[in-house]
Design an enzyme around this catalytic site. Sequence first.
Site, PDB file in Angstrom:
ATOM      1  N   GLU A 100      -2.063   7.298   8.113  1.00 34.48           N
ATOM      2  CA  GLU A 100      -2.751   8.355   7.368  1.00 34.48           C
ATOM      3  C   GLU A 100      -3.888   8.917   8.179  1.00 34.48           C
ATOM      4  O   GLU A 100      -4.325   8.333   9.172  1.00 34.48           O
ATOM      5  CB  GLU A 100      -3.217   7.856   5.987  1.00 34.48           C
ATOM      6  CG  GLU A 100      -4.253   6.770   6.033  1.00 34.48           C
ATOM      7  CD  GLU A 100      -4.566   6.183   4.643  1.00 34.48           C
ATOM      8  OE1 GLU A 100      -3.710   6.222   3.736  1.00 34.48           O
ATOM      9  OE2 GLU A 100      -5.691   5.671   4.492  1.00 34.48           O
ATOM     10  N   LYS A 159       0.834  -1.195   0.000  1.00 35.33           N
ATOM     11  CA  LYS A 159       0.000   0.000   0.000  1.00 35.33           C
ATOM     12  C   LYS A 159       0.874   1.251   0.000  1.00 35.33           C
ATOM     13  O   LYS A 159       0.523   2.250  -0.636  1.00 35.33           O
ATOM     14  CB  LYS A 159      -0.911   0.014   1.237  1.00 35.33           C
ATOM     15  CG  LYS A 159      -2.045  -1.010   1.211  1.00 35.33           C
ATOM     16  CD  LYS A 159      -2.987  -0.764   2.388  1.00 35.33           C
ATOM     17  CE  LYS A 159      -3.698  -2.004   2.870  1.00 35.33           C
ATOM     18  NZ  LYS A 159      -4.757  -2.491   2.022  1.00 35.33           N
ATOM     19  N   HIS A 180     -13.768  -2.768   9.181  1.00 34.24           N
ATOM     20  CA  HIS A 180     -13.139  -2.396   7.905  1.00 34.24           C
ATOM     21  C   HIS A 180     -13.292  -3.487   6.855  1.00 34.24           C
ATOM     22  O   HIS A 180     -12.531  -3.568   5.910  1.00 34.24           O
ATOM     23  CB  HIS A 180     -11.652  -2.049   8.070  1.00 34.24           C
ATOM     24  CG  HIS A 180     -11.427  -0.993   9.090  1.00 34.24           C
ATOM     25  ND1 HIS A 180     -11.950   0.274   8.978  1.00 34.24           N
ATOM     26  CD2 HIS A 180     -10.747  -1.008  10.267  1.00 34.24           C
ATOM     27  CE1 HIS A 180     -11.606   0.984  10.039  1.00 34.24           C
ATOM     28  NE2 HIS A 180     -10.878   0.232  10.840  1.00 34.24           N
ATOM     29  N   ARG A 193      -6.826  -8.273  -8.647  1.00 37.16           N
ATOM     30  CA  ARG A 193      -7.474  -9.582  -8.765  1.00 37.16           C
ATOM     31  C   ARG A 193      -8.959  -9.360  -8.971  1.00 37.16           C
ATOM     32  O   ARG A 193      -9.438  -8.228  -8.962  1.00 37.16           O
ATOM     33  CB  ARG A 193      -7.287 -10.363  -7.461  1.00 37.16           C
ATOM     34  CG  ARG A 193      -7.797  -9.549  -6.282  1.00 37.16           C
ATOM     35  CD  ARG A 193      -7.817 -10.331  -5.001  1.00 37.16           C
ATOM     36  NE  ARG A 193      -7.826  -9.454  -3.838  1.00 37.16           N
ATOM     37  CZ  ARG A 193      -8.909  -8.899  -3.324  1.00 37.16           C
ATOM     38  NH1 ARG A 193     -10.077  -9.122  -3.853  1.00 37.16           N
ATOM     39  NH2 ARG A 193      -8.829  -8.114  -2.267  1.00 37.16           N
TER      40      ARG A 193
HETATM   41  P1  ADP Z   1      -7.826  -3.598   2.892  1.00 43.83           P
HETATM   42  O1  ADP Z   1      -6.622  -3.965   2.139  1.00 43.83           O
HETATM   43  O2  ADP Z   1      -7.945  -4.324   4.175  1.00 43.83           O
HETATM   44  O3  ADP Z   1      -9.047  -3.663   2.037  1.00 43.83           O
HETATM   45  P2  ADP Z   1      -8.041  -0.696   2.669  1.00 43.83           P
HETATM   46  O4  ADP Z   1      -6.886   0.216   2.655  1.00 43.83           O
HETATM   47  O5  ADP Z   1      -8.707  -0.934   1.370  1.00 43.83           O
HETATM   48  O6  ADP Z   1      -7.604  -2.070   3.325  1.00 43.83           O
HETATM   49  O7  ADP Z   1      -9.094  -0.149   3.716  1.00 43.83           O
HETATM   50  C1  ADP Z   1     -10.183  -0.913   4.150  1.00 43.83           C
HETATM   51  C2  ADP Z   1     -11.252  -0.028   4.767  1.00 43.83           C
HETATM   52  O8  ADP Z   1     -10.738   0.746   5.852  1.00 43.83           O
HETATM   53  C3  ADP Z   1     -11.851   0.994   3.843  1.00 43.83           C
HETATM   54  O9  ADP Z   1     -12.868   0.448   3.047  1.00 43.83           O
HETATM   55  C4  ADP Z   1     -12.359   2.036   4.802  1.00 43.83           C
HETATM   56  O10 ADP Z   1     -13.563   1.655   5.397  1.00 43.83           O
HETATM   57  C5  ADP Z   1     -11.334   2.031   5.887  1.00 43.83           C
HETATM   58  N1  ADP Z   1     -10.314   3.067   5.650  1.00 43.83           N
HETATM   59  C6  ADP Z   1      -9.174   2.912   4.966  1.00 43.83           C
HETATM   60  N2  ADP Z   1      -8.475   4.052   4.948  1.00 43.83           N
HETATM   61  C7  ADP Z   1      -9.189   4.961   5.650  1.00 43.83           C
HETATM   62  C8  ADP Z   1      -8.987   6.339   6.019  1.00 43.83           C
HETATM   63  N3  ADP Z   1      -7.904   6.996   5.681  1.00 43.83           N
HETATM   64  N4  ADP Z   1      -9.956   6.959   6.739  1.00 43.83           N
HETATM   65  C9  ADP Z   1     -11.067   6.299   7.119  1.00 43.83           C
HETATM   66  N5  ADP Z   1     -11.310   5.007   6.820  1.00 43.83           N
HETATM   67  C10 ADP Z   1     -10.382   4.337   6.104  1.00 43.83           C
HETATM   68  P1  ADP Z   2     -12.457  -7.538  -1.236  1.00 42.32           P
HETATM   69  O1  ADP Z   2     -12.042  -6.101  -1.317  1.00 42.32           O
HETATM   70  O2  ADP Z   2     -12.658  -8.212  -2.548  1.00 42.32           O
HETATM   71  O3  ADP Z   2     -13.516  -7.776  -0.259  1.00 42.32           O
HETATM   72  P2  ADP Z   2     -10.659  -8.405   0.733  1.00 42.32           P
HETATM   73  O4  ADP Z   2      -9.467  -7.550   0.836  1.00 42.32           O
HETATM   74  O5  ADP Z   2     -11.710  -8.281   1.758  1.00 42.32           O
HETATM   75  O6  ADP Z   2     -11.215  -8.239  -0.712  1.00 42.32           O
HETATM   76  O7  ADP Z   2     -10.171  -9.906   0.659  1.00 42.32           O
HETATM   77  C1  ADP Z   2     -10.735 -10.817  -0.260  1.00 42.32           C
HETATM   78  C2  ADP Z   2     -10.667 -12.180   0.300  1.00 42.32           C
HETATM   79  O8  ADP Z   2      -9.352 -12.590   0.438  1.00 42.32           O
HETATM   80  C3  ADP Z   2     -11.336 -12.291   1.646  1.00 42.32           C
HETATM   81  O9  ADP Z   2     -12.084 -13.468   1.674  1.00 42.32           O
HETATM   82  C4  ADP Z   2     -10.185 -12.345   2.603  1.00 42.32           C
HETATM   83  O10 ADP Z   2     -10.493 -13.132   3.729  1.00 42.32           O
HETATM   84  C5  ADP Z   2      -9.120 -12.982   1.752  1.00 42.32           C
HETATM   85  N1  ADP Z   2      -7.827 -12.480   2.098  1.00 42.32           N
HETATM   86  C6  ADP Z   2      -7.402 -11.225   2.116  1.00 42.32           C
HETATM   87  N2  ADP Z   2      -6.122 -11.171   2.459  1.00 42.32           N
HETATM   88  C7  ADP Z   2      -5.732 -12.435   2.648  1.00 42.32           C
HETATM   89  C8  ADP Z   2      -4.506 -13.050   3.011  1.00 42.32           C
HETATM   90  N3  ADP Z   2      -3.428 -12.366   3.243  1.00 42.32           N
HETATM   91  N4  ADP Z   2      -4.467 -14.390   3.115  1.00 42.32           N
HETATM   92  C9  ADP Z   2      -5.551 -15.123   2.861  1.00 42.32           C
HETATM   93  N5  ADP Z   2      -6.729 -14.606   2.518  1.00 42.32           N
HETATM   94  C10 ADP Z   2      -6.817 -13.280   2.414  1.00 42.32           C
HETATM   95 MG    MG Z   3      -9.325  -2.640   0.411  1.00 42.20          MG
END
Ligand code: ADP
Ligand code: ADP
Ligand code: MG
Length: 674
Positions: free
Chosen positions: A200, A116, A235, A292
């Site tokens: 952030e 990220k 989240h 993906r």
């Molecule tokens: P992940 O890889 O787990 O999906 P993300 O960076 O996409 O992580 O963030 C997941 C969620 O966390 C977002 O959908 C949002 O709800 C929350 N989030 C992420 N960044 C911020 C932020 N800067 N401020 C508020 N909420 C955030």
């Molecule tokens: P989306 O934004 O499509 O919801 P997520 O970030 O929530 O994607 O993750 C998609 C799927 O991959 C979820 O079912 C989550 O549990 C799985 N996942 C995410 N990160 C990992 C990881 N590091 N190892 C195994 N499964 C993961």
């Molecule tokens: Mg995300």
Amino acid sequence: MFTKILIANRGEIACRVAATARRMGIKTVAVYSEADANARHVAVCDEAVLIGPAAAKDSYLCGDKIIAVAKATGAQAIHPGYGFLSENAEFAEACAEAGLVFIGPPASAMRAMGSKSAAKQLMEKANVPLVPGYHGDQQDADFLHGEADRIGYPVLLKASAGGGGKGMRVVENSAQFKDALASCKREAISSFGDDKVLAEKYLQRPRHIEIQVFADTLGNCIYLFERDCSVQRRHQKVLEEAPAPGMPAERRAAMGEAAVAAARAVGYVGAGTVEFIANQDGSFYFMEMNTRLQVEHPVTEMITGTDLVEWQLRVAAGEPLPKQQHELAINGHAIEARIYAENPEKGFLPSIGTLRHLGTPDAVAFELGGAGVTPAAVRIDSGVREGDAISPFYDPMIAKLIVWGADRKQALARMAQALSQYQIVGLASNIAFLKRLVEGQAFATADLDTGLIERNHDTLFPPAQPVPAGALALAAAALLAGEARAAAPASANPADPWSHTTGWRLNQSYARKLAFSDEHAAYDTYVSYRANDWLFSAGAAAPQILSLTARDGGDYRIKLGDSATHGTVLRDDDVFHVFANGAHHQLAWNDPMAHAGETESEGGRLTAPMPGKVVAVLAAKGQEVKKGEALVIMEAMKMEHTIAAPYDGVVDDILYSVGDQVADGAPLLAFKAA
Ligand code: ADP
Ligand code: ADP
Ligand code: MG
């Protein structure tokens, strides 16, 4: 086009990919772990090969084993699904070296977006807007603390390699920073093998809006509009919909073009999602790119009439994108709900067990691709069947329920209806919670932001309501009919007083007591037998005539007084699961003949909420602790669970140490009230 592909995944996504492959005439090879020998994805593929023990690191994450299976079975390409190896650049490269096509983006694009922090540095250069923060390489705790102070609280710490909502901590003030950083790093290293974090600004009331992009190897790159995934818990997405409510056409185009620019900046190929976090005024910032197919891709398929897995296969085989930007349009509205094995009332704690009963709403098979396809009203993407287990080894998602409507209002109504037809017995699920969520004012009026669930906590978690008399009568009728059948299986009349085994039939004035209870209350009901029906009363209410009018398996139609009621009643030992009026009541029958005086108190022990590993022991033997103080931290199902003191007291003994595996329900420590 390929003639055979290997699907390097499990659960619903493996089944989803297999369905498209079958429609296209492509053979499929499944891989599976020992825990999944009887899983649905094994059954729906043409061939299946065992690759190792249950733990993902010994099976679904073993790229070399999977590649060997692909070679041995003659598969030409590997579809990684989501999760597992889907965003693993080394695996994509290893596929190429083995002469296999990885159905996904080039390794270089995955690397560029994989971290990220690095992705944000890159996007900054491409002039894509970013949330203010620190996403550099410096990881010294004091330095990061200084950066957080500079950014201003609340600050969000994120594992740079994170995903799936894991590895994130909100820090409210400077004093919390150190603990939050340690906990974030601990989760990051255990979940992602990398403890690098970024910090952030934590935005207030943001929306999560993401853009589906698609690129081919010929230089075309387009967007398939947006999805709103603001409704989240921890989240992690709970509901997703497309299009985003209230999205003006110009902003849609601006976000779509920003997403295409982000994809082009890394030489993207295939399906990808650019996630943005948006303020209520519409301003948006790049959050991350998921390289993906996304869990929630079906809502995009429903409104665009496309099969994104087919597109993936075509692009991977070197074909051009099936459509150009101007050929795409939004048709109607789609909503997806993730049905999870979890307990919303207990902090969304995952639940494990066997799906002893699984009843799903009628789903019309959704034929994607093809010309002039009308979207199905209800689609279920599932990887499990009745009898399957949700194990602690993998994500506890049971299925995805997707509905389509001509507009949002119709989609919402269909979602509420479909949820009320979903029946699960055997483990806790979020179905009732989802129903309250989609029927609640906030979601219905599209008052969306990522805090929707917390903000509406009181309406989403209402105090327990008493079980209605109709539901109690259904349970009683099922119980009595079951007894009658057991006594005389051939009896035509289940209420036949001569066919039951108990001794009350001779004494009309004697009412038999049936004591039921649920988690919250006890319900004493009384029945007296009559020639063809019963007299029934719940509590102190006046008796009414209860009759069983029809029965088909677990579906009962009864008449109680003047009102007809119907529902499904499933008996699981002494628990009657009553599904009626969209509610699921679990009524334990206190059978006076069975287990007399069996209950035993747990004493002062604090037990593991699920099988897992102890990652931290925060209390010492003999220590005095206050109510709510964290004592032990466990990790299970890729999440941390804190076991806290239930009241002020003293830790008598600690039964496990860091690194120990513990079984479900195992006492972790002995504890005594102060
Ligand atoms: P992940 O890889 O787990 O999906 P993300 O960076 O996409 O992580 O963030 C997941 C969620 O966390 C977002 O959908 C949002 O709800 C929350 N989030 C992420 N960044 C911020 C932020 N800067 N401020 C508020 N909420 C955030
Ligand atoms: P989306 O934004 O499509 O919801 P997520 O970030 O929530 O994607 O993750 C998609 C799927 O991959 C979820 O079912 C989550 O549990 C799985 N996942 C995410 N990160 C990992 C990881 N590091 N190892 C195994 N499964 C993961
Ligand atoms: Mg995300």
